[in-house]
Write an enzyme that holds these catalytic residues in place. Structure first.
Site, PDB file in Angstrom:
ATOM      1  N   LEU A 287       0.808  -1.217   0.000  1.00 39.32           N
ATOM      2  CA  LEU A 287       0.000   0.000   0.000  1.00 39.32           C
ATOM      3  C   LEU A 287       0.839   1.263   0.000  1.00 39.32           C
ATOM      4  O   LEU A 287       0.373   2.316  -0.428  1.00 39.32           O
ATOM      5  CB  LEU A 287      -0.916   0.017   1.233  1.00 39.32           C
ATOM      6  CG  LEU A 287      -1.968  -1.088   1.306  1.00 39.32           C
ATOM      7  CD1 LEU A 287      -2.615  -1.109   2.681  1.00 39.32           C
ATOM      8  CD2 LEU A 287      -3.029  -0.885   0.238  1.00 39.32           C
ATOM      9  N   GLY A 288       2.046   1.180   0.500  1.00 41.62           N
ATOM     10  CA  GLY A 288       2.899   2.363   0.567  1.00 41.62           C
ATOM     11  C   GLY A 288       4.265   2.001   1.105  1.00 41.62           C
ATOM     12  O   GLY A 288       4.459   0.936   1.702  1.00 41.62           O
ATOM     13  N   GLN A 289       5.238   2.877   0.883  1.00 43.59           N
ATOM     14  CA  GLN A 289       6.603   2.624   1.332  1.00 43.59           C
ATOM     15  C   GLN A 289       7.257   3.928   1.724  1.00 43.59           C
ATOM     16  O   GLN A 289       7.052   4.956   1.084  1.00 43.59           O
ATOM     17  CB  GLN A 289       7.421   1.943   0.232  1.00 43.59           C
ATOM     18  CG  GLN A 289       8.846   1.603   0.653  1.00 43.59           C
ATOM     19  CD  GLN A 289       9.545   0.732  -0.386  1.00 43.59           C
ATOM     20  OE1 GLN A 289       8.952   0.359  -1.385  1.00 43.59           O
ATOM     21  NE2 GLN A 289      10.804   0.424  -0.143  1.00 43.59           N
ATOM     22  N   GLY A 290       8.004   3.892   2.835  1.00 43.00           N
ATOM     23  CA  GLY A 290       8.698   5.091   3.293  1.00 43.00           C
ATOM     24  C   GLY A 290      10.052   4.741   3.854  1.00 43.00           C
ATOM     25  O   GLY A 290      10.523   3.603   3.750  1.00 43.00           O
TER      26      GLY A 290
ATOM     27  N   GLY B  59       9.697   1.911   6.616  1.00 38.98           N
ATOM     28  CA  GLY B  59       9.127   0.604   6.359  1.00 38.98           C
ATOM     29  C   GLY B  59       8.129   0.593   5.229  1.00 38.98           C
ATOM     30  O   GLY B  59       7.926   1.585   4.525  1.00 38.98           O
TER      31      GLY B  59
ATOM     32  N   LYS C 111       2.183  -2.667   8.879  1.00 39.57           N
ATOM     33  CA  LYS C 111       3.385  -1.857   8.655  1.00 39.57           C
ATOM     34  C   LYS C 111       4.599  -2.665   9.099  1.00 39.57           C
ATOM     35  O   LYS C 111       4.756  -2.997  10.266  1.00 39.57           O
ATOM     36  CB  LYS C 111       3.301  -0.557   9.443  1.00 39.57           C
ATOM     37  CG  LYS C 111       4.502   0.349   9.252  1.00 39.57           C
ATOM     38  CD  LYS C 111       4.275   1.662   9.960  1.00 39.57           C
ATOM     39  CE  LYS C 111       5.434   2.619   9.754  1.00 39.57           C
ATOM     40  NZ  LYS C 111       5.211   3.913  10.409  1.00 39.57           N
TER      41      LYS C 111
ATOM     42  N   ASP D 103       4.543  15.241  10.413  1.00 39.04           N
ATOM     43  CA  ASP D 103       4.505  14.877   8.994  1.00 39.04           C
ATOM     44  C   ASP D 103       3.081  14.948   8.456  1.00 39.04           C
ATOM     45  O   ASP D 103       2.590  14.027   7.817  1.00 39.04           O
ATOM     46  CB  ASP D 103       5.081  13.481   8.790  1.00 39.04           C
ATOM     47  CG  ASP D 103       5.565  13.265   7.353  1.00 39.04           C
ATOM     48  OD1 ASP D 103       5.742  14.273   6.638  1.00 39.04           O
ATOM     49  OD2 ASP D 103       5.750  12.110   6.955  1.00 39.04           O
TER      50      ASP D 103
END
Length: 692
Positions: free
Chosen positions: A364-367, A370, A386, A482
């Site tokens: 679903l997402g990456q940062g 993680g 996560k 953030d």
């Protein structure tokens, strides 16, 4: 091998076993259920009578519109099987002849305070009148009386009703009028009986408990054990808690309930039926200490004094050694499990199976910290998992920072934490899955359906409410650090849920900033200009990020969009404002389908929040008032002020300015309307849990 952690833990365990009260304080026990699952039947909740857990809700009576199924003359209870100590012993004991709401034995009685907040849906079938009713209950045991259907609401029956020995206190929502009721739409305070000691008609508040059109309602039950005051608030499920209670009454619970009691819900149907559902529940109960024995107090004091002295010596000797071992120390599990109100601990194999071995297709997402995956648990429960990417000490610090903050946060506009997992150096957090994804994906992800104005306004109001909670309503001041559209999730009702606390930090209430030693936190376009000079996050820098989100939602453009010869959206909007054309900034995809007055209010709020001087930005209480329309829009200068550093009006105090240059300087970042510097804007992602 003996370590300082083991040594101190052993001392604490010994103290707790020897004298539990010595380690107990009047601290609250908190439990949050953002939704419900059939797996909780028997394991988390005690379910009796015709009740069940299905369709992500507690069903106090059968939940079906199938005419072949009998809904009439049913009753059920669902109790949380944790026994709470609600008062301390004293010599006073009421009898059936002296029962009244105000017969408190003494104002000095020690009685536990509690808050019970829940979301309900009570729906009448086939457009008929509803019946019979629903109640929040404090009971001495987990049983349901026989023949408690009909007028008895699952609370009592013809034999028990009015008998002080049943030790029941309840807040009822009654939908069928009996001879002793004021109407068929009222709230009541029940003591030992369904014949309420106090009733309040809800019609005058514009509330219909069981309307023709299914409606969710939020109910807040607050009991102050010091003032002996019961207050109940009720409002539409999308509304915040009202300022005034619907029902308010003095009552010393010590006079009416058992010292150790349970809490939960009950409901019934009779010759008419309704569906009685609880969709969410938050419960906080003050934890009263156990009884004390004076001679053990003296013993424990001596033991603790010696133990602490020894532990101090041991800890000092091992501090350097443990610093190297903390990454793989299995005692981290103990630290996690000891966190108050800790959510469920998942097994790694459960989450591995749920995410199909962390399949890239489910990402679903990456940062920077993680990756987030969509997961499917048993009973068709969707979650977001996560998975932290760092397996060193910093990774554990990040994990604990996020976990220790999130596990205590309780707000309807924050993404709920479901659970966690720690396996060797692998760290995972499990959140509620938000079916409508991120705000960012709807604004810029090519969604076929544009978010309408009403939805956008509601989203901004929700984020403002969440930020106000973090800054001013939680017991510690929490900086999100953030705030951006990709960190704002949308639930099934398109309500905003602020998430991603990987950068969040809690502050002591007397402090105003958090220093980021590794550089400027956050995402370009949302970061306040002063952060580049002092390397610190503050409540003012969070407000700046919120302002960027406001303009992003209203304008339908990223904060670092190049437009009209400007590098940043805020400069373009400010110029339109100066020229009297501010409404030209509204997202063109909305056409004329928006409220011009609301749009102007939000655009001015966005500019005020992004004021280059931090001390000029509004605080969150004022932000919430502006959005609600209770106070006028912010006063914004027509010419955007230049960013000057150091700024004498900045509210964090002069001690923070010592690291800055001693002579004022202007910054090219947000400092002028047409900066030549082009920032690298972050790419969009589709899920809130992404951390930079």
């Amino acid at each position: 091998m003996v370590t300082p952690g083991n040594f101190v833990a052993a001392i604490l365990v010994f103290v707790v076993l020897l004298f539990p009260a010595a380690s107990s304080a009047k601290t609250p026990k908190s439990f949050t259920f953002a939704n419900f699952h059939p797996t909780q039947f028997g394991s988390v909740f005690d379910v009796k009578g015709d009740a069940s857990i299905s369709k992500e809700a507690l069903q106090l009576t059968p939940d079906t519109l199938n005419n072949a199924y009998n809904l009439l003359n049913k009753s059920g209870r669902i109790m949380f099987p944790v026994r709470f100590k609600l008062w301390e012993e004293s010599s006073y004991s009421p009898t059936s002849s002296n029962i009244s709401l105000n017969n408190s034995s003494t104002e000095l009685d020690i009685v536990a305070s509690f808050n019970s907040t829940f979301l309900i849906n009570i729906y009448r079938t086939s457009n008929e009148s509803g019946g019979e009713g629903f109640a929040f209950i404090i009971a001495p045991d987990l049983e349901i009386p026989s023949a408690s259907f009909g007028q008895w609401l699952g609370l009592t029956n013809a034999t028990l009703d009015g008998n002080p020995s049943n030790k029941i206190v309840a807040i009822e929502l009654d939908t069928l009028k009996q001879d002793y009721d004021p109407d068929d739409n009222h709230m009541g305070l029940d003591i030992y009986s369904v014949k309420s000691k106090k009733t309040v008609s809800l019609s005058k508040f514009g509330i219909e408990i069981s309307p023709v059109k299914a409606t969710n309602y939020s109910v807040w039950i607050q009991y102050n054990g010091t003032a002996k005051l019961m207050e109940v608030y009720m409002a539409d499920g999308n509304s915040d808690k009202p300022s005034s209670p619907v029902l308010s009454e003095k009552i010393n619970l010590k006079d009416y309930v058992k010292q150790y009691s349970y809490m939960g819900f009950s409901a019934s149907t009779g010759v008419r039926a309704q569906l009685n559902c609880v969709l969410k529940w938050e419960l906080t109960v003050e934890d009263l200490p156990e009884e004390k024995d004076l001679k053990w107090v003296m013993i424990v004091v001596g033991v603790v004094a010696v133990a602490l002295a020894l532990s101090g010596i041991v800890v000092a000797g091992f501090v350097y050694y443990n610093k190297r071992r903390v990454v793989n120390d299995p005692n981290i599990l103990g630290a996690l499990k000891s966190l108050p109100g800790m959510p469920k601990e998942f097994r790694f194999r459960e989450l591995k199976k749920a995410t199909n071995n962390f399949d890239e297709k489910l990402k679903l997402g990456q940062g920077g910290f993680g990756v987030v995956y969509k997961g499917l648990l048993p009973q068709n429960i969707h979650v977001a998992v996560k998975k932290f990417s760092r397996d060193n000490l910093k990774g554990i610090d990040d994990f604990l920072a996020e976990l220790t903050i999130i596990n205590r946060l309780r707000h309807k506009h924050l993404v709920p934490l479901v659970g966690w997992c720690h396996k060797k150096s692998l760290l995972l957090l499990v959140y509620d899955y938000m079916p409508n994804g991120s705000l960012d994906s709807h604004l810029f992800g090519g969604s076929e359906k544009t978010l309408n104005w009403e939805c956008r306004y509601k989203i901004i109001a929700g984020v403002a409410s969440a930020l106000h909670y973090l800054h001013d309503e939680f017991d510690q001041r929490v900086l999100h650090r953030d705030l951006k559209a990709s960190n704002i999730m949308l639930d099934s009702n398109f309500s905003a849920r602020l998430g991603d606390f990987g950068l969040a930090r809690a502050l002591d209430n007397e402090k105003t900033s958090y220093a980021e030693l590794e550089g400027v936190p956050g995402t370009m376009g949302y970061v306040a200009p002063e952060c580049f000079h002092m390397g610190k996050a503050t409540t003012e820098s969070d407000v700046f990020g919120f302002g960027a989100v406001v303009l992003e939602v209203v304008c339908g453009k990223h904060p670092c969009t190049k437009i009209g010869g400007f590098q940043f959206l805020v400069d373009w909007v400010w110029t339109l404002y100066r020229e009297g054309r501010i409404l030209e900034a509204v997202d063109v995809s909305l056409g004329e389908d928006y409220d011009a007055q609301q749009a102007e209010r939000l655009l001015l709020l966005g500019l005020a929040c992004m004021h280059p001087i931090a001390g000029e930005r509004p605080k969150t209480p004022n932000i919430v008032q502006i959005i609600s329309g209770s106070v006028p829009p912010s006063v914004v200068p027509h010419f955007k002020p230049a960013f000057v550093w150091p700024a004498t009006s900045f509210s964090v105090g002069s001690s923070m300015l010592n690291t800055a240059a001693t002579t004022p300087m202007t910054s090219s970042y947000y400092g002028s309307e047409k900066s030549e510097w082009t920032p690298r804007c972050e790419s969009r992602e589709s899920y809130v849990m992404k951390v930079q």
